[in-house]
Design a protein around this motif. Sequence first.
Motif, PDB file in Angstrom:
ATOM      1  N   ILE A  10      36.087  44.947  34.490  1.00  0.00           N
ATOM      2  CA  ILE A  10      37.456  45.211  34.942  1.00  0.00           C
ATOM      3  C   ILE A  10      37.966  46.555  34.438  1.00  0.00           C
ATOM      4  O   ILE A  10      37.457  47.119  33.470  1.00  0.00           O
ATOM      5  CB  ILE A  10      38.430  44.110  34.458  1.00  0.00           C
ATOM      6  CG1 ILE A  10      38.334  43.937  32.934  1.00  0.00           C
ATOM      7  CG2 ILE A  10      38.166  42.795  35.185  1.00  0.00           C
ATOM      8  CD1 ILE A  10      39.348  42.976  32.356  1.00  0.00           C
ATOM      9  N   TRP A  44      41.375  46.744  38.980  1.00  0.00           N
ATOM     10  CA  TRP A  44      40.115  46.713  39.725  1.00  0.00           C
ATOM     11  C   TRP A  44      39.114  45.864  38.962  1.00  0.00           C
ATOM     12  O   TRP A  44      39.185  45.739  37.736  1.00  0.00           O
ATOM     13  CB  TRP A  44      39.569  48.138  39.873  1.00  0.00           C
ATOM     14  CG  TRP A  44      38.185  48.202  40.447  1.00  0.00           C
ATOM     15  CD1 TRP A  44      37.839  48.319  41.754  1.00  0.00           C
ATOM     16  CD2 TRP A  44      36.954  48.118  39.713  1.00  0.00           C
ATOM     17  NE1 TRP A  44      36.468  48.316  41.895  1.00  0.00           N
ATOM     18  CE2 TRP A  44      35.897  48.205  40.651  1.00  0.00           C
ATOM     19  CE3 TRP A  44      36.643  47.978  38.372  1.00  0.00           C
ATOM     20  CZ2 TRP A  44      34.559  48.148  40.279  1.00  0.00           C
ATOM     21  CZ3 TRP A  44      35.301  47.919  37.983  1.00  0.00           C
ATOM     22  CH2 TRP A  44      34.277  48.014  38.941  1.00  0.00           C
ATOM     23  N   ARG A  51      36.138  42.479  38.547  1.00  0.00           N
ATOM     24  CA  ARG A  51      35.670  41.136  38.872  1.00  0.00           C
ATOM     25  C   ARG A  51      35.485  40.348  37.577  1.00  0.00           C
ATOM     26  O   ARG A  51      34.960  40.861  36.588  1.00  0.00           O
ATOM     27  CB  ARG A  51      34.341  41.263  39.629  1.00  0.00           C
ATOM     28  CG  ARG A  51      33.694  39.973  40.085  1.00  0.00           C
ATOM     29  CD  ARG A  51      32.444  40.329  40.894  1.00  0.00           C
ATOM     30  NE  ARG A  51      31.566  39.182  41.076  1.00  0.00           N
ATOM     31  CZ  ARG A  51      31.665  38.291  42.067  1.00  0.00           C
ATOM     32  NH1 ARG A  51      32.627  38.424  42.970  1.00  0.00           N
ATOM     33  NH2 ARG A  51      30.814  37.280  42.171  1.00  0.00           N
ATOM     34  N   VAL A  54      34.051  36.447  36.482  1.00  0.00           N
ATOM     35  CA  VAL A  54      33.394  35.234  36.970  1.00  0.00           C
ATOM     36  C   VAL A  54      32.968  34.388  35.777  1.00  0.00           C
ATOM     37  O   VAL A  54      32.358  34.900  34.828  1.00  0.00           O
ATOM     38  CB  VAL A  54      32.150  35.578  37.820  1.00  0.00           C
ATOM     39  CG1 VAL A  54      31.503  34.301  38.361  1.00  0.00           C
ATOM     40  CG2 VAL A  54      32.516  36.509  38.966  1.00  0.00           C
ATOM     41  N   VAL A 112      34.705  32.389  40.604  1.00  0.00           N
ATOM     42  CA  VAL A 112      35.357  33.697  40.593  1.00  0.00           C
ATOM     43  C   VAL A 112      36.827  33.543  40.207  1.00  0.00           C
ATOM     44  O   VAL A 112      37.602  32.901  40.915  1.00  0.00           O
ATOM     45  CB  VAL A 112      35.247  34.391  41.969  1.00  0.00           C
ATOM     46  CG1 VAL A 112      35.950  35.746  41.933  1.00  0.00           C
ATOM     47  CG2 VAL A 112      33.788  34.560  42.373  1.00  0.00           C
ATOM     48  N   ASP A 146      38.649  39.001  41.787  1.00  0.00           N
ATOM     49  CA  ASP A 146      37.797  39.941  42.504  1.00  0.00           C
ATOM     50  C   ASP A 146      38.704  40.829  43.332  1.00  0.00           C
ATOM     51  O   ASP A 146      39.282  40.386  44.325  1.00  0.00           O
ATOM     52  CB  ASP A 146      36.798  39.195  43.399  1.00  0.00           C
ATOM     53  CG  ASP A 146      35.731  40.110  43.981  1.00  0.00           C
ATOM     54  OD1 ASP A 146      36.080  41.250  44.364  1.00  0.00           O
ATOM     55  OD2 ASP A 146      34.558  39.708  44.044  1.00  0.00           O
ATOM     56  N   SER A 147      38.860  42.079  42.911  1.00  0.00           N
ATOM     57  CA  SER A 147      39.806  42.981  43.584  1.00  0.00           C
ATOM     58  C   SER A 147      39.376  43.287  45.014  1.00  0.00           C
ATOM     59  O   SER A 147      40.221  43.427  45.906  1.00  0.00           O
ATOM     60  CB  SER A 147      39.942  44.282  42.785  1.00  0.00           C
ATOM     61  OG  SER A 147      38.685  44.924  42.604  1.00  0.00           O
ATOM     62  N   GLU A 148      38.074  43.386  45.261  1.00  0.00           N
ATOM     63  CA  GLU A 148      37.602  43.720  46.598  1.00  0.00           C
ATOM     64  C   GLU A 148      37.810  42.570  47.577  1.00  0.00           C
ATOM     65  O   GLU A 148      38.103  42.791  48.754  1.00  0.00           O
ATOM     66  CB  GLU A 148      36.123  44.110  46.549  1.00  0.00           C
ATOM     67  CG  GLU A 148      35.870  45.425  45.812  1.00  0.00           C
ATOM     68  CD  GLU A 148      34.426  45.851  45.898  1.00  0.00           C
ATOM     69  OE1 GLU A 148      33.612  45.116  46.523  1.00  0.00           O
ATOM     70  OE2 GLU A 148      34.088  46.914  45.340  1.00  0.00           O
ATOM     71  N   ARG A 149      37.673  41.344  47.090  1.00  0.00           N
ATOM     72  CA  ARG A 149      37.823  40.172  47.961  1.00  0.00           C
ATOM     73  C   ARG A 149      39.228  39.596  47.927  1.00  0.00           C
ATOM     74  O   ARG A 149      39.528  38.620  48.619  1.00  0.00           O
ATOM     75  CB  ARG A 149      36.821  39.097  47.545  1.00  0.00           C
ATOM     76  CG  ARG A 149      35.368  39.513  47.733  1.00  0.00           C
ATOM     77  CD  ARG A 149      34.408  38.557  47.051  1.00  0.00           C
ATOM     78  NE  ARG A 149      34.540  37.192  47.547  1.00  0.00           N
ATOM     79  CZ  ARG A 149      33.964  36.134  46.979  1.00  0.00           C
ATOM     80  NH1 ARG A 149      33.227  36.296  45.874  1.00  0.00           N
ATOM     81  NH2 ARG A 149      34.131  34.930  47.483  1.00  0.00           N
ATOM     82  N   ASP A 157      42.506  36.194  43.091  1.00  0.00           N
ATOM     83  CA  ASP A 157      43.202  36.241  41.798  1.00  0.00           C
ATOM     84  C   ASP A 157      43.747  34.848  41.498  1.00  0.00           C
ATOM     85  O   ASP A 157      44.888  34.516  41.825  1.00  0.00           O
ATOM     86  CB  ASP A 157      44.341  37.269  41.840  1.00  0.00           C
ATOM     87  CG  ASP A 157      45.034  37.423  40.492  1.00  0.00           C
ATOM     88  OD1 ASP A 157      44.424  37.033  39.465  1.00  0.00           O
ATOM     89  OD2 ASP A 157      46.181  37.924  40.459  1.00  0.00           O
TER      90      ASP A 157
END
Length: 361
Positions: A7, A52, A54, A56, A61, A64-67, A70
Amino acid sequence: MGLSVDIRKDLGDFVLESQFETDGGVTGILGASGCGKSMTLRCIAGIVKPDWGRIVLDGEVFFDSERGIDRKPQNRHVGYLFQNYALFPNMTVQQNLMTGLMAYEKDKKREKEAVGEMMERFYLMELAHHRPSQLSGGQQQRAALARILLSRPKILMLDEPFSALDDFLRWKLELELLEVLRAFSGETLFVSHSRDEVYRLCDRVCVMEKGKAGAVIPVKELFEEPSTRAAALLSGCKNYSLASPDGEEHVFASDWGVRLRYSKELPEDLKYVGVRSHYICPVSEAEAKGQENVIFCKMIHMVEDVFSVVLMVQPLTASKGEEQIRVDVSKEFWRVFSQKEKVEQGIWVRIDPKDVMLLKQ
């Protein structure tokens, strides 16, 4: 599968870039105040949202900032022991423990039994109707841990749990906590700035410096073979010098003005050498003759500690004439040595090649 954290959080004058992985057991996060240890825990718990990255845990999860994932803190099932224990001040010990069960236990009889069992386990039965303000620091910690375990967490995160306690109570509670950690089957993160606590309680350790996390390594490796100056400093090393390679199996410690033989693998990006103070041995002039890794020093200070003597000595070859080396010896050794040698005129010290630590930046 363990915990995976990668992160980034920009706080303006401070940037957290925390990246590490754990796989069971107790992992210590060791670092000075303000290096980002507690902020890392808050991000894992969901109290703070990273900019930003991830997070896990065992394949689940959390972030995950891309997906765009939160998870809410209450859905992460994290057991977080805060420095101030965070007990509800208007509730009794028993009521505080009940809050740990509310989301999970619907059977009132079983709920009462579970709280009773946990109060017995943590020696809280006689304190059941006390409020936090009526408890000692150790009692508050036991109550907070009991409440956390009742919530059936997937991961335990302990944020400097002994920082507010005196030395005697800290040691007593450390032994109690060790039993708790051994019985807990999930991941545990233990945040501390105390190398001694990390050494005694943790299986592995991750060193943090200025917001950046180093690799997770076995605890004993940190103390026996630290790779960086920051790691060596946190492990208790007191003596450092800038250094550069100087022939086969030798380095030149420029701050001390001496050539030292080493016995470990030389890193390509060598920056410093370090030597622990209790590994440096005063030797007589006769013993120093013909020996490698001996330094003639001026005595600056002699300080008597509780069980040892601390010597602050200054190499006569020091580049700036002011660098000092700390030497720790037993009182008995110093009593005998100082009677035989004219220490007021100077002192020879020797460093075994195996005790020369080769450190990166």
